[in-house]
Design an enzyme around this catalytic site. Structure first.
Site: not given
Ligand SMILES: *Cc1c(COP(=O)(O)O)cnc(C)c1O
Length: 428
Positions: A100, A122, A389
């Protein structure tokens, strides 16, 4: 050097001038907010042409976020699973521990350029809130974060992080007290003062230009990964897998591979307690077309168009909508949308931790879970690239409490030992 923004724009990758991906996307907001959104669109279109902005973004991604993040060949996991080779794009190694930060730096730089005093947003798992609070601290802007009370309790360390970083965390105690309600509250606050504030949406959702803009800021993940995997393996991967909440990490990695028809793309949604129960958030798999939070997409909604309460073990995935480009890519059949249950995600969480010494976020564990399933059906030469992610430090207490290991001492070798180990995860 890496170019953080997608230069080549094709019809599968760009929305039209009204922000539409096929029938999806667009902008469904009150006229006074539309004026503000138009300003954001104009400002964005200007800065992406501005070499000074691009240089500053690139510099921060390199020296502050720590890009490029590596790709790692998870050899022991691949061997234990028995099948294709699993490679991980390590977004968990970014500063703040998830993907993010990539779009938050972009959004806050844009806010600064537009002369805004405050960024608001948010947050679900708290990851977007922490990333935005971080970028706001870095660039010297005020920051208000709206967060459901349920998530505030579940993600206490992230709440503390945001406070330490100087953000104001505003609890939302309506509805299910989770992500959707936090989005509603943040939108209302934005309407009250759209001049001094800017709403920095946390995923590829919301009215145009956010789905495009957030995707562009995340496209650095795909641009790096496509180059890195070719350097490491000599080829493009057979498959790219990413978890899908709103869909930003998935769009980030997919965007670079959309034109590579030989690369299969998989978005993994949270199946929660099962797709045949109400306790899931598999929006593309089970949703219907509707409008939520200012954009048209697939949604989990009741007959009157009200968003349904949704659920996932991963707070960052429990959103009843999905980015409009995902709905479009699903409709044209370019991306396959699959799902993984809570249980499968937890097994992947423990599996990756024990086999590789990498504790993944529960969100990312959904992608790992699906990659494990898919790898078993492929041969040893197959390559699956997973977008990891984020890191799982935020989830460790929750997992140990609700999915304790019956026997901590269990030794796991490859093959059966690995499966025996996974069978030792209890649910309570
Ligand atoms: C917020 C988050 C997600 C989900 O958000 P996307 O917009 O679908 O990428 C996935 N993995 C992590 C580690 C997150 O913090």
């Amino acid at each position: 050097m890496h170019n953080p923004l997608t230069k080549e724009i094709d019809t599968t990758n760009a929305p039209d001038k009204n922000g539409r991906f096929g029938e999806f996307g667009g902008s469904y907001i009150p006229p006074e907010l539309q004026t503000v959104m138009d300003d954001v669109t104009r400002a964005y279109e200007k800065i992406v042409q501005d070499p000074v902005f691009l240089a500053e973004l690139s510099d921060l991604l390199t020296h502050y976020v720590g890009r490029p993040s590596p790709i790692y060949h998870a050899k022991r996991l691949s061997e234990a699973v028995g099948g294709a080779q699993i490679y991980l794009k390590r977004e968990d190694l970014n500063h703040t521990g998830a993907h993010k930060i990539n779009h938050c730096i972009g959004e806050v730089l844009l806010a600064k350029q537009m002369g805004k005093k405050k960024v608001i947003a948010e947050t679900g798992a708290g990851q977007h809130g922490v990333a935005l609070a971080t970028a706001a601290a870095l660039l010297g802007l005020e920051c208000d974060i709206y967060m459901g009370e349920v998530d505030i309790k579940k993600e206490a360390p992230n709440v503390s992080r945001m406070k330490i970083l100087g953000a104001t965390v505003i609890g939302v105690d309506r509805g299910t007290k989770t992500l959707k309600d936090a989005v509603d509250a943040a939108f209302e606050a934005y309407l009250k003062d759209p001049i001094d504030q800017i709403y920095c949406i946390g995923s590829v959702v919301g009215p145009h230009p956010f789905p495009m803009m957030v995707r562009d800021f995340q496209s650095v993940v795909g641009l790096e990964a496509r180059r890195q995997i070719q350097e490491m393996t000599g080829n493009l991967p057979q498959a790219v897998v990413a978890c899908v909440g709103g869909g930003s990490n998935a769009m980030g990695i997919f965007s670079a591979f959309l034109k590579d028809e030989e690369v299969a793309l998989y978005g993994v949604e949270p199946a929660g307690k099962g797709l045949d129960t109400p306790l899931h958030a598999a929006t593309v798999t089970k949703g219907t077309v509707g409008i939520l939070h200012g954009f048209k997409s697939l949604l989990l909604q009741d007959e009157s168009g009200e968003a349904l309460p949704v659920y996932s073990i991963a707070s960052g995935l429990d959103y009843p909508g999905v980015g409009p480009q995902h709905s479009y890519l699903h409709t044209i059949g370019r991306v396959n949308y699959e799902s993984a249950t809570d249980r499968e995600a937890v097994e992947a969480f423990y599996g990756l931790s024990r086999m590789e010494g990498i504790i993944p976020a529960l969100e990312s564990s959904h992608a790992v879970a699906y990659a494990i399933k898919m790898a078993q059906k492929m041969d040893k030469n197959g390559v699956i690239l997973v977008n990891l992610s984020g890191r799982g430090d935020k989830d460790i207490d929750y997992v140990l409490e609700h999915y304790p290991l019956v026997d901590y001492e269990v030794r796991h070798d490859n093959g059966n030992g690995f499966r025996d180990f996974l069978a030792n995860i209890k649910e309570q």
